[in-house]
Motif scaffolding. Structure first.
Motif, short mmCIF file in Angstrom:
data_model
loop_
_atom_site.label_atom_id
_atom_site.label_comp_id
_atom_site.label_asym_id
_atom_site.label_seq_id
_atom_site.Cartn_x
_atom_site.Cartn_y
_atom_site.Cartn_z
N GLU A 87 8.93 -1.97 3.56
CA GLU A 87 8.76 -0.52 3.39
C GLU A 87 7.51 -0.04 4.13
OE1 GLU A 87 10.82 0.17 -1.02
OE2 GLU A 87 8.63 0.05 -0.84
N ALA A 88 6.46 -0.83 4.05
CA ALA A 88 5.22 -0.47 4.74
C ALA A 88 5.42 -0.48 6.24
CB ALA A 88 4.10 -1.44 4.35
N GLN A 89 6.21 -1.43 6.75
CA GLN A 89 6.49 -1.49 8.18
C GLN A 89 7.29 -0.27 8.63
OE1 GLN A 89 7.88 -5.27 9.82
NE2 GLN A 89 9.39 -4.18 11.05
N HIS A 90 8.29 0.11 7.85
CA HIS A 90 9.09 1.29 8.17
C HIS A 90 8.21 2.54 8.22
CE1 HIS A 90 12.66 3.82 8.35
NE2 HIS A 90 12.17 4.54 7.35
N THR A 91 7.32 2.67 7.26
CA THR A 91 6.41 3.81 7.21
C THR A 91 5.46 3.82 8.40
OG1 THR A 91 6.52 3.94 4.79
CG2 THR A 91 4.59 4.93 5.86
N LEU A 143 2.83 2.64 0.62
CA LEU A 143 3.31 3.45 1.73
C LEU A 143 2.20 4.36 2.25
CD1 LEU A 143 6.90 4.52 0.60
CD2 LEU A 143 6.15 2.44 1.77
N GLN A 144 1.46 4.95 1.34
CA GLN A 144 0.34 5.81 1.72
C GLN A 144 -0.69 5.00 2.50
OE1 GLN A 144 -0.87 7.20 -2.11
NE2 GLN A 144 0.80 8.68 -2.29
N ALA A 145 -0.96 3.80 2.03
CA ALA A 145 -1.94 2.94 2.71
C ALA A 145 -1.45 2.54 4.10
CB ALA A 145 -2.22 1.70 1.87
N SER A 146 -0.15 2.30 4.23
CA SER A 146 0.40 1.92 5.53
C SER A 146 0.28 3.07 6.53
CB SER A 146 1.87 1.51 5.38
OG SER A 146 2.40 1.14 6.63
N HIS A 185 -11.14 -2.07 9.08
CA HIS A 185 -11.07 -3.35 8.37
C HIS A 185 -10.85 -3.13 6.88
CE1 HIS A 185 -11.94 -5.65 11.91
NE2 HIS A 185 -13.12 -5.07 12.09
N LEU A 186 -11.53 -2.13 6.33
CA LEU A 186 -11.34 -1.81 4.92
C LEU A 186 -9.90 -1.38 4.65
CD1 LEU A 186 -14.59 0.23 4.06
CD2 LEU A 186 -14.08 -2.14 3.43
N ALA A 187 -9.36 -0.56 5.54
CA ALA A 187 -8.01 -0.05 5.36
C ALA A 187 -6.97 -1.17 5.45
CB ALA A 187 -7.71 1.03 6.40
N LEU A 188 -7.16 -2.10 6.38
CA LEU A 188 -6.25 -3.24 6.48
C LEU A 188 -6.29 -4.09 5.21
CD1 LEU A 188 -6.91 -4.33 10.16
CD2 LEU A 188 -4.69 -3.69 9.22
#
Length: 264
Positions: free
Chosen positions: A230-234, A159-162, A211-214
């Motif tokens: 969950e990542a999409q919602h965030t 979630l943090q990464a998203s 690019h690194l973050a993706l």
């Protein structure tokens, strides 16, 4: 990266809303830019907190040291941290992007007392509400920071990464290109440090770091449907918060213009 395609599609309308936000159209004077910066600085600050939360969760930041996670995600987050926390400013000095932004605000004549009071009070007391109160933090900035810390306190790296990737890094190039081009023409002698900051973000965050973050987000989602949803919602919520922050800046700029016209 194909696992992130649904997230990219879901957030596209929100990204367009931010890129084409009405706030850019009302920033016509240096006073307007100052207001924008006084709101935006809170996003710059809590971006660093989100970044460090990822580093804490994905690497070992305690003693004695033990290997945490896998080497790929450690390498990704550590490289991003190094670039954001100790980049080179316009004078060749190593500073965080937050400190570079503060320098730009001071050159522009923006009020740095608010954010400095917020940071110092929070550092001293750990009390967000007190820090907001003492700093007279705008409501839109309070909501923005509070949401970021909801994600931070979830202690869920995917979630943090998203939020980090889709709400910040992946957004920066399009969002800031508009401002860079506009203010380079209108205020070339008054915003050189701001222009440097934006150019640096476009150069570093808009290409390499995005690019690194993706890659990091895809790795942390592990191609699990639950994690991806969950990542999409965030990601959607993070971008909605960005729109709301820009709305707050827009409303303040318009209010100031109206007050100025009334007093003429």
């Amino acid at each position: 990266m194909q696992s992130l395609d649904k997230i990219q599609a879901a957030i596209l309308p929100l990204k367009e809303d931010i890129i084409n936000h009405k706030v850019y159209n009302v920033i016509t004077e240096i006073a307007d830019l100052r207001v924008f910066m006084e709101y935006h600085i809170y996003a710059v600050w809590d971006f660093m907190s989100l970044l460090k939360a990822l580093q804490i969760n994905l690497t070992c930041t305690s003693i004695p040291w033990f290997p945490v996670g896998d080497g790929k995600t450690r390498a990704l987050i550590n490289e991003i941290v190094a670039g954001e926390e100790s980049d080179v400013d316009a004078n060749g000095l190593q500073k965080s992007h937050f400190e570079m932004y503060l320098d730009a605000m001071e050159q522009c004549g923006a009020d740095v007392k608010g954010i400095n009071t917020f940071v110092s009070t929070l550092k001293e007391t750990g009390d967000f509400d007190l820090a907001y109160q003492k700093a007279n933090t705008p409501t839109a900035a309070i909501n923005f920071v509070n949401y970021s810390f909801e994600i931070i306190n979830s202690k869920k790296p995917h979630l943090q990464a998203s939020a980090f990737t889709f709400g910040r890094e992946d957004l920066i190039p399009s969002m800031f290109n508009t401002i860079v081009n506009d203010f380079n023409q209108k205020f070339p002698s008054q915003v050189s440090l701001f222009k440097y900051y934006l150019d640096r973000h476009i150069e570093v965050d808009g290409d390499h770091h995005s690019h690194l973050a993706l890659d990091m987000t895809a790795t942390l989602c592990q191609n699990k449907e639950t994690y991806l949803l969950e990542a999409q919602h965030t990601a959607v919520e993070a971008l909605q918060q960005r729109v709301a922050l820009w709305d707050g800046a827009y409303e303040q700029i318009v209010a100031n213009k109206l007050a100025s016209n009334t007093n003429v």
